[in-house]
Design an enzyme around this catalytic site. Structure first.
Site, PDB file in Angstrom:
ATOM      1  CB  SER A  55      -0.965  -0.045   1.195  1.00  0.00           C
ATOM      2  OG  SER A  55      -1.987   0.905   1.068  1.00  0.00           O
ATOM      3  CG  ASP A 170      -4.376  -1.521   0.624  1.00  0.00           C
ATOM      4  OD1 ASP A 170      -3.449  -2.202   1.100  1.00  0.00           O
ATOM      5  OD2 ASP A 170      -4.522  -0.318   0.882  1.00  0.00           O
TER       6      ASP A 170
END
Length: 252
Positions: A55, A170
């Site tokens: 991320s 993510d």
């Protein structure tokens, strides 16, 4: 997830004894803090042999691994404005379409000449979450802008990214620290971003078997959000200052 070291050895000295992997965890807009750590490592003449990013860690780590110095990355981040990545559209899996995110990322990466994950100057492994297979995936190849965007694709905020017939979001969904990308025998510095909503309950991650690692957590980082980007400069400065002290202190 710690290494047993002599009390006379500093963390910087331990890292300098051989190749080490830098693992940058997920954390909402935590790329400011990760950039502060990268700056501190550069000051200490410490260069990771490999970067794992999840991320926000994939964004900061991927851009740095591509060849952009921490100072240039800092300049790009502290001048970031919400309009540069904020492109809401009809709800098709997420509030933001992601096109502006990709355009901004490509603009930041352009001076490096890197367009694919396998081209980075320092080996880079972004971690994503495969929606259909319900597991983390460590990417070794592919367009770098899509790989980073997928790793940063916070569910409901950004729409999922399609890569090689996979639907990706993510990496923090299933592997926030990036442990799935670590390899037996690696020496690791893991920058762990503590979630603001559960700081009191958060525990350092546990390394996979055969991995020797040090974990750095910067306390009391300000919460940076799309609506509070001005706090990013403070987060970066705090992380850099804390990392300097942490590296110089005894590991024992």
């Amino acid at each position: 997830m710690t290494s047993t070291l002599p009390r006379t050895v500093t963390r910087r000295e331990w890292l300098a004894t051989g190749p080490f992997t830098l693992a940058l965890s997920g954390g909402f807009f935590g790329f400011f803090a990760h950039t502060g750590l990268l700056a501190a490592l550069e000051e200490a003449d410490l260069r990771p042999a490999r970067v794992v990013g999840v991320s926000a860690g994939a964004l900061a780590g991927g851009v740095w691994a591509s060849g952009l110095p921490p100072a240039a990355l800092e300049d790009a981040l502290v001048t970031l404005r919400r309009a540069e990545f904020w492109d809401p559209g009809l709800p098709l899996g997420g509030l933001l379409k992601g096109a502006r995110f990709s355009a901004k990322l490509l603009d930041v990466l352009r001076p490096t000449g890197v367009t694919r994950v396998e081209e980075t100057r320092v080996p880079f492994t972004p971690v994503v979450h495969d929606v259909l297979r319900r597991r983390p995936v460590a990417l070794e190849r592919g367009a770098i802008d899509l790989a980073i965007r997928a790793s940063c694709c916070v569910p409901l905020l950004f729409r999922p990214v399609r890569m090689d017939a996979r639907l990706l979001v993510d990496g923090g969904v299933s592997d926030r620290p990036g442990l799935s990308a670590l390899r037996p025998g690696e020496r690791v510095l893991l920058h762990h971003l503590t979630p603001h909503e559960r700081r009191a309950l958060d525990r350092p991650p546990v390394a996979p078997p055969g991995v020797e690692a040090l974990v750095l957590t910067v306390p009391d980082l300000p919460l940076v959000t799309p609506f509070a980007l001005d706090r990013g400069r403070e987060a970066l400065a705090l992380a850099r200052a804390h990392a300097r002290q942490w590296l110089a202190s005894s590991a024992g």
